[in-house]
Scaffold this active site. Structure first.
Site, PDB file in Angstrom:
ATOM      1  N   ALA A 105     -15.582 -34.875   3.529  1.00 37.89           N
ATOM      2  CA  ALA A 105     -16.317 -36.270   3.950  1.00 37.89           C
ATOM      3  C   ALA A 105     -17.126 -36.195   4.823  1.00 37.89           C
ATOM      4  O   ALA A 105     -17.080 -34.895   5.662  1.00 37.89           O
ATOM      5  CB  ALA A 105     -15.110 -37.240   4.461  1.00 37.89           C
ATOM      6  N   PHE A 106     -18.018 -36.931   5.072  1.00 34.92           N
ATOM      7  CA  PHE A 106     -19.201 -36.934   6.025  1.00 34.92           C
ATOM      8  C   PHE A 106     -18.791 -36.621   7.512  1.00 34.92           C
ATOM      9  O   PHE A 106     -19.425 -36.205   8.343  1.00 34.92           O
ATOM     10  CB  PHE A 106     -20.091 -38.312   5.892  1.00 34.92           C
ATOM     11  N   LYS A 107     -17.566 -36.824   7.810  1.00 32.97           N
ATOM     12  CA  LYS A 107     -17.175 -36.882   9.250  1.00 32.97           C
ATOM     13  C   LYS A 107     -17.080 -35.446   9.587  1.00 32.97           C
ATOM     14  O   LYS A 107     -17.266 -35.051  10.968  1.00 32.97           O
ATOM     15  CB  LYS A 107     -15.691 -37.047   9.242  1.00 32.97           C
ATOM     16  N   ASP A 108     -17.045 -34.377   8.615  1.00 34.73           N
ATOM     17  CA  ASP A 108     -17.146 -32.858   9.339  1.00 34.73           C
ATOM     18  C   ASP A 108     -18.513 -32.852   9.834  1.00 34.73           C
ATOM     19  O   ASP A 108     -18.391 -31.962  10.637  1.00 34.73           O
ATOM     20  CB  ASP A 108     -16.850 -32.031   7.919  1.00 34.73           C
TER      21      ASP A 108
END
Ligand SMILES: Cc1ncc(COP(=O)(O)O)c(C=O)c1O
Ligand SMILES: N[C@@H](CCOP(=O)(O)O)C(=O)O
Length: 459
Positions: A105-108
């Site tokens: 996910a983009f959170k990484d």
């Protein structure tokens, strides 16, 4: 560079201060005291270099550029794609794939950076940090992947019990790392976020356990996320509009930040699911809570979009009084009204569209049929909004942020497309490992005592 609170009640703080504080002591969110002069980012196609440039701009001498570059390169070393966030063409659409990191996910992108900023800070200053994070599914996993096993750091993740996907939960609960505590809260994501903010508001508790935060309340998160808006514009060779699947408003606010820094970001499209508080706000000027409905895009099942406060502060001409009034109304009456000039300024750069559950399923099926690609429900909401906006006359490239890998939401993707998305690489191990989490009521005191006990075991 110094940072001030959206609620106006704090002394200007340094970048490190803001990194460690997360939430300002007066309950507000930090923003730079002044925006830096616009930079020419047109050659900045590399994610490591763009992220280093942004961090150095915001940290100044607290993080020299060469050290920032080393840090971002290390942060992105675990990504599966050499471009970190590749931009892909799908017919008339552009998809920015932000799901090639360790937890898909983009959170990484930002969490891998923040973990290293914390480590660097603690090495220089000593001490430890007990990080707490509220998640609707993805921030928690990314935070666990970034912080598990790191020295002098612990992490407690609050997720809404039975309101996230199994794959999302397993990313958080199967590491086996001693410094990770998972708490399933009997409530919604908004309850989890409220509890986190209440813990930060208790200054004695914050000091006692050395509380840290990695939600998008933390300025470093938003700053790091601005980098992929910069690289997208550079790759497209000029102005690009962005359609952003939105829940807590951090990602779309990062687009606003990139624009402030001089990147040619055009319109920012706030794409929402059936939890449409932001769409209603942009249309009517009234921000009004009505309760959260579970959807196939659980990460966006949010009503209190934390970072909207940052935009409100900006659009109100940085009037902290206006922000405090709105936040007081929200907690007293469950709603607040935007002044018409504030709403006009917001509408100047932002548009919103809502996707129903049927729209999401239809689009996932259509994308598979037309392009042979599986997309996740959150990305489908972004793509739906991008297409609607094009129909409404916006010209020029619209980049949709593909915020998660379809394999994080296998049930929803399979139901819509008839195809089961495959987890890349060794994530299949997720289903072999044992899960560890405790179920707790949505009570700040109960969570505080769990954090205290966990911290006592570690430090
Ligand atoms: C997959 C996915 N898409 C979109 C969002 C919404 O992003 P934001 O909360 O920054 O608005 C989230 C949650 O943050 C998410 O996990
Ligand atoms: N959708 C998020 C919710 C938390 O948002 P954040 O950007 O403030 O960390 C999630 O997946 O956890």
């Amino acid at each position: 560079m110094r940072y001030i609170s959206t609620r106006g009640g704090t002394e200007p703080a340094t970048f490190s201060g803001v990194l460690i504080d997360a939430l300002a002591p007066d309950g507000g969110l930090y923003l730079p005291q002044t925006w830096p002069e616009a930079t020419d980012w047109s050659g900045e196609t590399s994610m490591a270099s763009a992220a280093a440039g942004v961090l150095h701009l915001f940290a100044g001498q607290e993080l020299p550029l060469d050290e920032a570059q080393e840090l971002t390169e290390a942060a992105f070393a675990s990504f599966r794609h050499p471009d970190v966030a590749p931009l892909k063409r799908l017919g008339d659409d552009h998809l920015l794939e932000l799901f090639h990191g360790p937890t898909l996910a983009f959170k990484d992108v930002a969490l891998q950076i923040i973990a290293r900023l914390f480590e660097r800070h603690l090495k220089a200053r000593g001490g430890h940090l007990n990080v707490v994070v509220a998640t609707s599914g993805d921030t928690g996993g990314a935070a666990v992947a970034a912080l598990a096993g790191r020295e002098n750091l612990s992490i407690t993740v609050l997720h809404p019990h039975e309101r996230i996907s199994k794959v999302q939960r397993r990313f958080m609960t199967t590491t086996g790392a001693g410094n990770v505590l998972n708490l399933a809260v009997e409530g919604t994501f908004d309850d989890c976020q409220r509890i986190v903010k209440e813990m930060f508001a208790d200054r004695a508790f914050t000091k006692e356990v050395r509380l840290g935060g990695v939600n998008s309340i933390n300025w470093a998160r938003v700053a790091a996320q601005a980098s992929y808006y910069i690289t997208s514009c550079a790759q497209l060779g000029g102005t690009a509009h962005f359609s952003v699947p939105t829940g807590n408003f951090g990602d779309v606010f990062a687009g606003y930040v990139a624009k402030k820094l001089g990147a040619p970001v055009g319109e920012l499209i706030v794409a929402v699911n059936e939890n449409d508080i932001l769409d209603r706000t942009l249309r009517t000027g009234i921000y009004e809570k009505r309760g959260v409905t579970p959807t196939s895009s659980p990460s966006m099942d949010i009503e209190i979009a934390s970072n909207f406060e940052r935009l409100l502060f900006e659009a109100a001409g940085r009037d902290a009084g206006e922000v405090k009034r709105a936040m007081a109304d929200l907690s007293a009456y469950g709603s607040f009204a935007l002044e018409s000039d504030v709403l006009d300024r917001i509408r100047d750069g932002f548009r919103s569209y809502k996707a129903s559950e049927a729209d999401v399923a239809e689009l996932m099926a259509e994308v598979l049929e037309s392009h042979g690609e599986l997309i996740d429900p959150h990305t489908a909401i972004g793509l739906h909004a991008a297409r609607k906006r094009r129909e409404d006359g916006l010209s020029g490239p619209i980049v949709t942020l593909a915020t998660a890998h379809p394999a994080k939401f296998p049930e929803a993707v399979q139901a819509a497309t008839g195809q089961a998305p495959q987890l890349p690489g060794s994530e299949e191990e997720l289903f072999r490992e044992e899960e560890r989490f405790d179920i707790l009521p949505a009570s700040t005191d109960a969570i505080k005592s769990a954090i205290r006990q966990h911290a006592l075991l570690l430090f």
